[in-house]
Structures are given as structure tokens and as C-alpha cells.
Write a protein that holds these residues in place. Sequence first.
Motif, PDB file in Angstrom:
ATOM      1  N   LEU A 246       0.933  -1.171  -0.173  1.00 22.03           N
ATOM      2  CA  LEU A 246       0.357   0.332   0.152  1.00 22.03           C
ATOM      3  C   LEU A 246       0.763   1.412  -0.072  1.00 22.03           C
ATOM      4  N   ALA A 247       2.105   1.723   0.670  1.00 27.41           N
ATOM      5  CA  ALA A 247       3.001   2.690   0.427  1.00 27.41           C
ATOM      6  C   ALA A 247       3.945   2.178  -0.526  1.00 27.41           C
ATOM      7  N   GLY A 248       3.967   1.564  -1.058  1.00 32.08           N
ATOM      8  CA  GLY A 248       4.568   1.355  -2.376  1.00 32.08           C
ATOM      9  C   GLY A 248       5.999   1.260  -1.751  1.00 32.08           C
ATOM     10  N   LEU A 249       6.609   0.725  -0.923  1.00 38.19           N
ATOM     11  CA  LEU A 249       8.148   0.917  -0.421  1.00 38.19           C
ATOM     12  C   LEU A 249       8.547  -1.233  -0.871  1.00 38.19           C
ATOM     13  N   THR A 250       9.341  -0.821  -1.649  1.00 37.00           N
ATOM     14  CA  THR A 250      10.328  -1.867  -1.756  1.00 37.00           C
ATOM     15  C   THR A 250      10.989  -3.228  -0.317  1.00 37.00           C
ATOM     16  N   THR A 251      10.802  -4.452  -0.961  1.00 37.77           N
ATOM     17  CA  THR A 251      11.482  -4.992  -0.031  1.00 37.77           C
ATOM     18  C   THR A 251      12.722  -4.579   0.916  1.00 37.77           C
ATOM     19  N   ALA A 252      12.849  -4.521  -0.250  1.00 38.70           N
ATOM     20  CA  ALA A 252      15.354  -3.565  -0.212  1.00 38.70           C
ATOM     21  C   ALA A 252      14.636  -2.073   0.801  1.00 38.70           C
ATOM     22  N   GLN A 253      13.755  -1.790   0.808  1.00 41.71           N
ATOM     23  CA  GLN A 253      13.574  -0.097   1.835  1.00 41.71           C
ATOM     24  C   GLN A 253      12.941  -0.609   2.946  1.00 41.71           C
ATOM     25  N   PHE A 254      12.221  -1.752   2.619  1.00 44.30           N
ATOM     26  CA  PHE A 254      11.705  -2.062   4.245  1.00 44.30           C
ATOM     27  C   PHE A 254      12.482  -2.530   5.015  1.00 44.30           C
ATOM     28  N   GLY A 255      13.054  -3.537   5.027  1.00 45.23           N
ATOM     29  CA  GLY A 255      14.374  -4.402   5.563  1.00 45.23           C
ATOM     30  C   GLY A 255      15.170  -3.316   6.070  1.00 45.23           C
ATOM     31  N   THR A 256      15.514  -2.252   5.341  1.00 39.90           N
ATOM     32  CA  THR A 256      16.764  -1.587   5.747  1.00 39.90           C
ATOM     33  C   THR A 256      15.839  -0.359   6.528  1.00 39.90           C
ATOM     34  N   ALA A 257      15.297  -0.010   6.578  1.00 38.95           N
ATOM     35  CA  ALA A 257      13.746   0.883   7.213  1.00 38.95           C
ATOM     36  C   ALA A 257      13.766  -0.050   9.162  1.00 38.95           C
ATOM     37  N   MET A 258      13.275  -1.336   8.968  1.00 40.14           N
ATOM     38  CA  MET A 258      13.734  -2.163  10.297  1.00 40.14           C
ATOM     39  C   MET A 258      14.593  -2.595  10.650  1.00 40.14           C
ATOM     40  N   ALA A 259      15.646  -2.600   9.584  1.00 39.89           N
ATOM     41  CA  ALA A 259      17.017  -2.276  11.047  1.00 39.89           C
ATOM     42  C   ALA A 259      17.226  -1.854  11.674  1.00 39.89           C
ATOM     43  N   LEU A 260      16.490  -0.594  11.771  1.00 36.16           N
ATOM     44  CA  LEU A 260      17.171   0.358  12.340  1.00 36.16           C
ATOM     45  C   LEU A 260      16.747  -0.643  14.371  1.00 36.16           C
ATOM     46  N   ASN A 261      15.597  -0.997  14.109  1.00 35.10           N
ATOM     47  CA  ASN A 261      15.246  -1.521  15.714  1.00 35.10           C
ATOM     48  C   ASN A 261      15.749  -2.179  16.292  1.00 35.10           C
ATOM     49  N   GLY A 262      16.820  -3.371  15.281  1.00 35.25           N
ATOM     50  CA  GLY A 262      17.531  -3.939  16.092  1.00 35.25           C
ATOM     51  C   GLY A 262      19.042  -3.095  16.842  1.00 35.25           C
ATOM     52  N   VAL A 263      19.196  -2.536  16.129  1.00 31.96           N
ATOM     53  CA  VAL A 263      20.680  -1.315  16.508  1.00 31.96           C
ATOM     54  C   VAL A 263      20.220   0.070  16.771  1.00 31.96           C
ATOM     55  N   LEU A 264      18.968  -0.181  17.561  1.00 30.22           N
ATOM     56  CA  LEU A 264      18.674   0.886  18.296  1.00 30.22           C
ATOM     57  C   LEU A 264      18.470   0.055  19.408  1.00 30.22           C
ATOM     58  N   ILE A 265      18.500  -1.198  19.453  1.00 32.04           N
ATOM     59  CA  ILE A 265      17.911  -1.461  20.686  1.00 32.04           C
ATOM     60  C   ILE A 265      19.256  -2.208  21.791  1.00 32.04           C
ATOM     61  N   VAL A 266      19.768  -2.277  20.518  1.00 32.03           N
ATOM     62  CA  VAL A 266      21.291  -3.195  20.663  1.00 32.03           C
ATOM     63  C   VAL A 266      21.983  -1.816  21.550  1.00 32.03           C
ATOM     64  N   ILE A 267      21.902  -1.215  20.931  1.00 29.55           N
ATOM     65  CA  ILE A 267      22.529   1.002  21.280  1.00 29.55           C
ATOM     66  C   ILE A 267      22.560   1.518  22.758  1.00 29.55           C
ATOM     67  N   VAL A 268      20.937   1.307  23.031  1.00 33.26           N
ATOM     68  CA  VAL A 268      19.921   1.721  23.929  1.00 33.26           C
ATOM     69  C   VAL A 268      20.163   1.154  25.111  1.00 33.26           C
TER      70      VAL A 268
END
Length: 410
Positions: A246-268
Motif C-alpha cells: 500500500l505504501a509502495g516501498l520495496t522489500t529492500a527499503q522496508f528491510g533497511t528501515a526495519m534494521a533500525l529497530n534492532g540497531v537501536l535496541i542493541v545500542i540504547v
Amino acid sequence: MTTTAPGKQSFLRAAFGGMPRPFWALWGGTLVNRLGGMVLPFTGVFLTQTRGLSVAAAGLVMAVFGAGSLLSQLVAGTLADRIGRRATLTGGMVATAAALLALGYSTTLPAILASMLALGLVVDAYRPASNALVADLVSPEDRPRAFGLLFWAINLGYSVGMTAGGWLAQQGFLLLFWLDAVSCLIFAALVWRAVPETRPEAQAESGGFGVVLRDRLMIAYTLVILGDALMYAQTYTMLPVAMTSLAGLTTAQFGTAMALNGVLIVIVQPLVSGWLGRRDASRTLAAGLVVMGLGFTLTAFVTNTAILAVTIVVWTAGEIVTAGIAGTILATLAPAHLRGRYAGLFGLAWSAAGMLAPLLGSALLEVGGQRALWFTTGGIGLAAAAGMLAIGPAVRRRSTDFDSPLAGAR
């Protein structure tokens, strides 16, 4: 050099110090297990591409897995109180290893269904025992930090395991099953050798699930956690669908953005868990739920990767706040001899959310599109936060009843 070293040592002590040695064995086993947890994220691909099942048949298999998971938490919680935390955790891990290998070698639909039902029954059986062990081993003031560190280990291991699993799957799925099974056995061995049994022997057989179900405060808290879980479950059920379809993102774009979740948790997470643990638990959890709800509400306005990244940062901040606090409140509510059963009901909320979230989310997407889904999800977060604030005074009163000054002395 000499001026910064003491500060670094102080931070390390604040973030990681003061935990009993058995806790670190539990933490290390959890990390290893999550590092090897490569099968479940790729189960759908394995079923459809390797075993040649139709999408409908794969859906049936996953539904059977979900049914097993619902029963798992209640059964494992009872076992943790009856036969012990250590025995339940190690037995669950050994059984998970066997179920994983059985699934990996299954080729017919009946065999796959049986293996997935068995896997659903045992794969999360360790959770009630793990929650009870932390409550038994760690002092009340250190529990938010302890649960936060376990959450950190799960996310660190999952991030690495997912990355490795995606590459290793190209070499053959059977390797994933073996690596996952070995990680389960390592977890079992660490706990069996390094973690003592902590079940209160004098009251091991007293009470039952009826006691838990008659505890209105625990039932109310379980509903709050169900709201939390329904929000989070959208991240791996409807969020990928909504963003790509619906938002028109590719799977690669979605995966890149979702990687933020794990990175932030590990750092913060290690940086803030100690500070969060000194706040009032009920108000802190409510605040985290509000932030999560806000993040998911903003998802209704995503049109590109940058906006999605902003929403992920917001709801991840809420997730970090709630991570160590939810288990802390659970430990506060449960009598020591019923911690396994209470943790089982707590886990049931997460299992139920895993089944309900895609049903609710898909229906909302069909009826009203993205706004219907994400406004409703945000509303669930606000309702859960209001519920947590409402029961907060009762939670604070309960904290003076069950927390023994000897907790963590073992």
C-alpha cells in the motif's frame, strides 16, 4: 586516559554489574539460542519453496503451530512450578531441538503438521521458566535491568541470526535446522550445569492455575500485555504487507528501515535500563505503551523510507521502555511458588496476539486501509496505557506483599 577509564568502569557496573552468576548463564544461553534461531523466520519459505506446499497448506501448518504455542505457555508455566524451573527450561530446549530436526526431515503434509504442532508446544516452553528464574535469582531493584538485559540478548542474537540465516538458507535449509537445534542444546546444557533450581520447595505443590485466574489484578495486567503484544505483533504480520503493498516501498527499503529497530535496541537498551528501573514501574510501562501507540499511529502517514524510519524510531523507543518493565511487574504480582504459572498466563497473551494480530490487521486493511489499521493499533496502545495507570496503585500495593528481602540472595 586516566580520566575516562573510571567513567567507563562506572557505566559498565551500572549496566552489567551486580547480577548473580547463574543469571549470566541464563543470559548467555539465551544469546546463543537466539543466534541460532534461524528456522522460524524462514518457515514459510521452507514450506512453500523447499517442500512445495501451497500457500493455503502453509497457512494451515502455521495455524497448527500457533495452536500449539497457545497451549505451550500454560503447560510450561505449570511445569515450572511443579517440576522446577531448571528442568522445564532444559527439557523444553531438548524437546525443541528434537522437534526442529523432525520438521527438517519431514516431507509429507501429515508429518509436517505433526512436527509443527510439536514445535509450537515446546519452542517457547522456556519462557515461563526463564521469567521465574529471573524473579527468583535477582533482587527486586535489579529486575528491570535483568529483564532488559535478556531483551537485549534476544535482539542482538536475533539480528545476527537473521542475517546469517538469510545467507545460509541459500546453502540448504537443513543446515538451518541443525544449527538451531544445536543452539537449543547449548542453552539446555548451560542452564543445567550453571543455574541452580530456585523453585520454593515448601510450597511447590500448593495453588494452581485456578489461583492465577482468580487474581483479578493479574487478569487485568494480562489484558494490558495483550494490548502491548497486539501492537508489536503488527511489526511482523501486517506492517510488511502494508508498507510494500500500500505504501509502495520495496522489500529492500522496508528491510533497511526495519534494521533500525534492532540497531537501536542493541545500542540504547543497556544505556537506559538502569535509569528506567529506578522509575515507578506502572507509570513507566504506561509511558512506553503511549510512545509505541504514537509510533504506530504515525505509520498511517508513511509514503517513503525516511518517514517509515521515523515511525520505527518512535515505536522502538516505546519498546525499549516497556521491555524490562513488563517482566518486573509480572514478578511483583506473582507469589514465588506460582511464578511459573503467572508467567505462563503472561506468555499466553503474547501467543494469542500472534494469532489475533494478522486477523485483526488484515480485516482493518480491507475495510479502511492504512489509517484504519494504524489508528486502531495506536488506540489499542492508549487503551493499554490507561489500563496500566488504572491498576498502578494495586500493583504498588502488591509489591509490598510478595517481594522477599532474600530475593537474589542465592
